[in-house]
Design an enzyme around this catalytic site. Structure first.
Site, PDB file in Angstrom:
ATOM      1  N   ASP A   1       4.717  -0.094   0.598  1.00 23.35           N
ATOM      2  CA  ASP A   1       4.337  -1.138   1.552  1.00 23.35           C
ATOM      3  C   ASP A   1       5.571  -2.347   1.447  1.00 23.35           C
ATOM      4  O   ASP A   1       5.655  -2.982   0.305  1.00 23.35           O
ATOM      5  CB  ASP A   1       3.047  -1.656   1.258  1.00 23.35           C
ATOM      6  CG  ASP A   1       2.709  -2.871   2.376  1.00 23.35           C
ATOM      7  OD1 ASP A   1       3.209  -3.875   2.385  1.00 23.35           O
ATOM      8  OD2 ASP A   1       2.181  -2.709   3.410  1.00 23.35           O
TER       9      ASP A   1
ATOM     10  N   SER B   1      -2.357  -5.939   8.155  1.00 21.40           N
ATOM     11  CA  SER B   1      -2.084  -6.875   6.903  1.00 21.40           C
ATOM     12  C   SER B   1      -3.421  -7.869   6.540  1.00 21.40           C
ATOM     13  O   SER B   1      -4.137  -7.089   6.125  1.00 21.40           O
ATOM     14  CB  SER B   1      -0.886  -7.876   7.508  1.00 21.40           C
ATOM     15  OG  SER B   1      -0.202  -8.471   6.663  1.00 21.40           O
TER      16      SER B   1
ATOM     17  N   HIS C   1       5.191  -1.634   7.154  1.00 21.62           N
ATOM     18  CA  HIS C   1       4.291  -2.472   6.888  1.00 21.62           C
ATOM     19  C   HIS C   1       3.578  -2.597   8.473  1.00 21.62           C
ATOM     20  O   HIS C   1       4.404  -2.753   9.504  1.00 21.62           O
ATOM     21  CB  HIS C   1       4.672  -3.896   6.414  1.00 21.62           C
ATOM     22  CG  HIS C   1       3.639  -4.719   6.331  1.00 21.62           C
ATOM     23  ND1 HIS C   1       2.671  -4.516   5.333  1.00 21.62           N
ATOM     24  CD2 HIS C   1       3.255  -5.823   6.759  1.00 21.62           C
ATOM     25  CE1 HIS C   1       1.773  -5.703   5.373  1.00 21.62           C
ATOM     26  NE2 HIS C   1       2.019  -6.176   6.422  1.00 21.62           N
TER      27      HIS C   1
END
Length: 358
Positions: A234, A138, A301
């Site tokens: 995502d 991330s 994710h």
């Protein structure tokens, strides 16, 4: 901010009971996944500051070298892992001071934190490594791209240095209202934290700093071998970039953003546009020697931090390889084909319901 907002962080960590009562009724499609989603939010909240750093840090254990491991064919038997907490809100890239509305001074020192950590671990033995891997997910995935070449430059040429960016390929796309919401978010972070030092000089010569902060431009200037792991759908970007709550016009959009299986054909066409933008941006990787790609069509994710997605019977597969197998082949140079991009959702039957979605 990380790049996110304090309000969003507070919402994710302390869900408002009133807001939960206003949430759309999608129980016909979610089943028990609602409870799982809420449990996962604090530990994998994408770009927000608590992303993967809310949980207690891993327990430190003494180093134990296995006698005869190399002769027995083990892989990664003598590796060390350093876990760096994310705390600066700008992917370890800012260096600035500013005044808050209440008159207090804000300090953004992400770049200095990164440099201090690297200096420390180099002194503790990293400088003697024969192989090194920089990775993050991330906001940490974006940080990996921003610092990859700098990290590589700290080692002699004979050392194998590579970078693995997980779920950090944020795209500049329009949301359902037609606005480029994330464009302004990135611009705010770049301006507030004075993020220029880590941006590619060749990009800054042609484009604005906020453009050079996006991975689509960053990867054009990275020379070190990199593996980009990302979902083409995502879940963080779908929920907070494409379909933010403030813009969702009805319950059908809210149901869609929380579970891609709830999306109708019109909504899927919109999400496929996001997927196609990502695929187009990654075309530059095709000609980059030593690079790898694993772009699945699963709604997920941050896949390196979960055993389920990393290497389990429920892991997504591309080219009949799990993420761990693909990364392993790329790391050791054991396979010529390490660049895989999935077809459009829902073509991949290995996209499990158990994958982390936030």
């Amino acid at each position: 901010m990380a790049p996110g907002t304090a309000q969003a962080e507070q919402l994710l960590l302390h869900p408002d009971p009133e807001q939960r009562r206003r949430a759309p009724d999608c129980r016909h499609a979610w089943g028990l996944s609602v409870a799982v989603l809420l449990l996962l939010l604090p530990s994998a909240a994408g770009l927000h500051p608590p992303m993967m750093f809310c949980a207690p840090p891993p327990e430190t254990v003494p180093l134990t070298l296995l006698a005869g491991a190399q002769e027995k064919g083990a892989d990664f038997y003598n590796w060390n892992k350093v876990y760096v907490r994310y705390c600066d809100g700008g992917s370890f890239s800012g260096d600035a001071e500013g005044q808050a509305p209440d008159g207090s001074t804000l300090h953004f020192r992400g770049l200095r934190i990164y440099e201090a950590v690297i200096d420390e671990v180099m002194e503790k033995g990293l400088a003697n490594a024969t192989q090194a891997l920089l990775t993050g997910c991330s906001a940490g995935g974006l940080a990996t791209m921003l610092h990859c070449d700098d990290f590589s430059a700290k080692f002699p040429q004979e050392v194998s240095v590579k970078c693995l960016a997980d779920a950090g390929f944020f795209i500049d796309v329009k949301d359902i209202s037609g606005e480029r919401t994330f464009w302004s978010v990135f611009d705010g972070v770049v301006q507030l934290q004075n993020i220029r030092e880590v941006l590619p000089k060749d990009c800054l010569a042609k484009k604005k700093p906020k453009e050079c902060f996006f991975p689509a431009e960053l990867i054009k200037s990275i020379h070190s071998p990199m593996f980009i792991l990302n979902s083409a759908y995502d879940s963080f970007q779908v929920r907070y970039v494409l379909i933010p709550d403030s813009l969702a016009p009805d319950n059908s959009w809210l149901c869609c953003k929380h579970n891609i299986r709830n999306c109708n054909s019109t909504q899927m066409e919109f999400l496929n546009g996001f997927r196609n933008a990502m695929v187009d941006a990654l075309k530059v990787v095709e000609d980059k020697e030593g690079w790898g790609l694993f772009i699945a069509s699963c709604f997920t994710h941050c896949q390196t931090v979960s055993d389920i997605s990393w290497n389990s019977p429920f892991s997504p597969r591309l080219g009949d390889k799990t993420i761990a197998e693909a990364v392993g082949d790329w790391q050791c140079g054991c396979s010529e084909r390490v660049k895989e991009i999935d077809c459009e959702y829902p073509c991949n039957p290995t996209c499990s319901r158990q994958l982390p979605s936030m």
